[in-house]
Design a protein around this motif. Structure first.
Motif, short mmCIF file in Angstrom:
data_model
loop_
_atom_site.label_atom_id
_atom_site.label_comp_id
_atom_site.label_asym_id
_atom_site.label_seq_id
_atom_site.Cartn_x
_atom_site.Cartn_y
_atom_site.Cartn_z
N VAL A 325 0.85 -1.19 0.00
CA VAL A 325 0.00 0.00 0.00
C VAL A 325 0.88 1.24 0.00
O VAL A 325 1.67 1.46 0.92
CB VAL A 325 -0.93 0.02 1.24
N PHE A 326 0.76 2.05 -1.05
CA PHE A 326 1.53 3.29 -1.13
C PHE A 326 0.84 4.36 -0.30
O PHE A 326 -0.34 4.65 -0.51
CB PHE A 326 1.64 3.72 -2.60
N GLN A 327 1.54 4.96 0.69
CA GLN A 327 0.91 5.91 1.60
C GLN A 327 1.46 7.32 1.43
O GLN A 327 1.29 8.16 2.30
CB GLN A 327 1.14 5.48 3.06
N GLY A 328 2.13 7.60 0.32
CA GLY A 328 2.73 8.92 0.14
C GLY A 328 4.14 8.94 0.68
O GLY A 328 5.09 8.67 -0.04
N GLY A 329 4.28 9.25 1.98
CA GLY A 329 5.60 9.32 2.59
C GLY A 329 6.24 7.96 2.80
O GLY A 329 7.46 7.84 2.92
N TYR A 334 2.32 -5.70 3.63
CA TYR A 334 1.76 -6.74 4.49
C TYR A 334 2.37 -8.06 4.05
O TYR A 334 2.23 -8.46 2.89
CB TYR A 334 0.23 -6.76 4.38
N ILE A 335 3.05 -8.71 4.98
CA ILE A 335 3.84 -9.89 4.62
C ILE A 335 3.35 -11.11 5.40
O ILE A 335 3.22 -11.07 6.64
CB ILE A 335 5.34 -9.64 4.94
N ASP A 336 3.08 -12.15 4.66
CA ASP A 336 2.63 -13.40 5.25
C ASP A 336 3.86 -14.18 5.72
O ASP A 336 4.72 -14.53 4.91
CB ASP A 336 1.87 -14.19 4.17
#
Lengths: 381, 271
Positions: A325-329, A334-336
């Motif tokens: 998920v790209f959040q800007g900064g 998420y790693i299984d």
């Protein structure tokens, strides 16, 4: 006399000063339900203490007890050294700002602010001077003749703050004051309130369910759940050294790794997760023997990817990228981790690293890097 | 997107139905108004010739003049007493929990379901037993009982709409409970109190059934005087009086709307 608060309060400078607010084992029941269970709390002069917890945790009850809006069923409350457990609200000299501001709709802004001065019999000239001063403090000069409904939410909040501060209260109580504001305004009001609070040095009790607000506003935080105070500490201590499972999972993001207790000494415990071995404080694992199952809590920024060509020899855990998920900064991965974690773990990486570096399905190796890891006995849920 | 100019037959039928219903609502008032101007001393519709003379008679007829003033006296006393008593009860019911609270509430609201003639008859028998004359106190008492539920509900609803945090804020600012009541609670209840008083006054001034039982020749109110009149005469005086009634009420409501805002008084506006 040694109280629980002394134990729970690591900062010596705060616990040695004479507290402005002191709660000694205060309990409140509503019928059969215990809303607040033996709260012990000391708030130092000028301190901003946040009561943080989910709704129904008892934080508002605690605030109302300090304000005198509720009667305690047990324990004692002191304000400025004086016993006030039985003192009615109007004699406690506290200022309060409510979530909806509770401005008197039939009075002008100036009369709202003057209300507490009039009840104290301050003479008219002095009232005018102090109202003007209070309006200037909250940057609302010239708004005195308006009615509250003519103001925006942020302006109403400033009036509520001015009304509470103009009486020079012994304690300022803030009951979720930002939750009715939109996000941008909220951030700027938080900074402004913090500045005013520090400038006036007014002792403040701030109630919120928003952990970000709590971490940024407070000198210390009291984390509450189910009517109990779980931990009282400075924001960074709450974040890095949570005392129990609830605090660890309520404050900030945390991933839970399944580990095994290898060895315990007085202060430090060794926990193994797969081929990894990490050190955690032993206090939270008291009573467990080596070999017990434990849950290791890891903050997202404390988990790093191990580059295949770099430090490949360091112990690490293999996992599969589930989502990026790209959040800007920053980028959230998420790693299984298979058997090592029941839920996918969260890795937070600087966005400067190419966002395309990882794709869903990629195999990645990770390891925790921080010294601030905590573990608690395994909980089946 | 715009609505088609041509209306379907169903829509036209709907408009017609609404018009007919509105016509029926207005019909009695229209018939009475026209009748009032009938020159002849009969209640006939439509009149053959027109005159103002029944208005003059309605305004000069002794029993009506007396009934009007009696009505004003009774209304003023009854709605004011009901307002004070009702507000007290509403405050108590709103603020405190006590045993028999729901019983008290039911008792206070019971005049809503008890027929007016029962209340009138009961008070009549009681006053005869206690040999209390049918003076103004008895009429006022009957009216207080009758309008109390309306005042109570009006004030109670206003109290429930009142944000309790305003009172808490005031007390945190150092106001004693008494000061909170007079500077915050009561001023904010004014619309509720005014609307409660107004409702009570309208009901009381128009009340007929119970008043018929508890009043006598000297205490009879306007509706009772009108009833007595219609038993003796069948001329358009009453129709003229009705028109005066309608005009005066409309005038008062217009003035009230002009000065206070009707929505506020009738408690339908939030603020």
């Amino acid at each position: 006399m040694l109280t629980r608060t002394d134990i729970a309060t690591p900062a010596p400078s705060l616990s040695t000063a004479k507290p402005v607010v002191q709660l000694d084992g205060v309990t409140k029941r509503f019928g059969d339900a215990i809303a607040l269970h033996e709260a012990w709390l000391k708030i130092a002069p000028g301190e901003c203490m946040t009561l943080l917890g989910p709704s129904g945790c008892g934080k508002t009850t605690l605030l109302n007890l300090i304000a005198g809006f509720l009667d305690a069923d047990g324990g004692e409350i002191f304000i400025d050294g004086a016993l006030v457990t039985e003192t009615p609200a109007h004699k406690r000299e506290i200022g309060i700002v409510f979530q909806n501001y509770a401005l008197f709709p039939h009075m002008t802004v100036a009369n709202n602010i003057a209300y507490g001065l009039k009840t104290r019999g301050v003479e008219a000239g002095e009232i005018k001077r102090r109202v003007d001063e209070a309006l200037a403090l909250v940057k609302l000069n010239g708004f005195g003749d308006r009615k509250p409904r003519q103001l925006s939410g942020g302006q109403q909040q400033r009036v509520a703050l001015a009304r509470a501060l103009v009486i020079r209260p012994k304690v300022l109580l803030l009951d979720e004051p930002f939750s009715a504001l939109d996000k941008n305004l909220r951030a700027s009001m938080q900074i402004e309130l913090k500045e005013i609070q520090q400038r006036l040095g007014v002792t403040t009790v701030f109630v919120t369910h928003d952990q970000g607000e709590a971490l940024s506003m407070s000198d210390r935080i009291a984390v509450m759940s189910a009517g109990r105070i779980r931990q009282i500490a400075a924001p960074q201590d709450i974040y890095c050294r949570p005392q129990d499972r609830f605090v660890a999972s309520f404050i900030g993001d945390a991933s839970v790794l399944s580990g095994k207790l290898l060895a315990v000494t007085d202060a430090v415990a060794q926990v193994a997760v797969g081929s990894l071995s990490v050190e955690v404080p032993a206090a939270s694992l008291a009573g467990l023997a080596a070999g017990a199952d434990v849950d290791l809590f890891v903050r997202p920024e404390h988990l790093v990817p191990v580059d295949g060509d770099g430090d490949a020899t360091a112990p690490s855990l293999a996992g599969t990228v589930r989502t990026q998920v790209f959040q800007g900064g920053h980028v959230d991965l998420y790693i299984d981790l298979g058997d090592h974690a029941a839920q996918p773990v969260l890795l937070r990486s600087s966005a400067a690293l190419a966002p395309s570096k990882w794709k869903a399905g990629d195999v990645v190796r990770v390891r925790p890097i921080s010294a601030d890891l905590v573990a608690f006995p395994k909980q089946d849920d | 997107m715009s609505f088609p100019m041509r209306k379907s037959p169903l829509a036209l039928a709907g408009i017609l139905l609404v018009a007919v219903i509105l016509g029926f609502v207005m019909l009695p008032a229209i018939v009475v108004t026209i009748t009032a101007f009938n020159d002849k001393a009969i209640l006939a519709f439509p009149p053959q010739s027109y005159s103002w003379r029944w208005f003059a008679r309605a305004l000069s007829y002794d029993d009506f003049r007396k009934g009007f003033w009696n009505g004003l006296i009774v209304t003023a006393w009854a709605s004011t007493i009901a307002l004070i008593v009702g507000s007290g009860f509403a405050l108590a019911l709103h603020r405190y929990t006590f045993s028999l609270k729901s019983t008290l509430e039911a008792l206070l609201l019971s005049p809503l379901v008890i027929p007016h003639f029962t209340i009138g008859l009961g008070l009549l028998i009681l006053s005869a037993q206690l040999t209390v004359g049918r003076g103004f106190p008895l009429v006022v008492l009957a009216h207080v009982i009758l309008v109390l539920p309306f005042v109570l509900r009006s004030v109670f609803i206003s109290l429930q709409n009142l944000d309790g945090r305003l009172e808490l804020a005031a007390s945190s600012l150092g106001a004693t409970p008494r000061r909170v009541l007079f500077t915050v609670t009561l001023p904010l209840l004014v619309p509720g109190l005014v609307s409660g008083w107004l409702f009570a006054a309208i009901l009381s001034f128009n009340e007929f059934t119970a008043t018929l039982f508890v009043s006598n020749q000297t205490t009879q109110t306007l509706p009772v005087a009108m009833y007595n009149y219609v038993r003796e005469y069948a001329d358009p005086t009453l129709a003229a009086l009705s028109v005066i009634y309608i005009v005066v009420t409309a005038l008062l409501l217009t003035l009230a709307n002009l000065f206070f805002g009707l929505g506020k008084i009738l408690n339908v506006d939030a603020h």
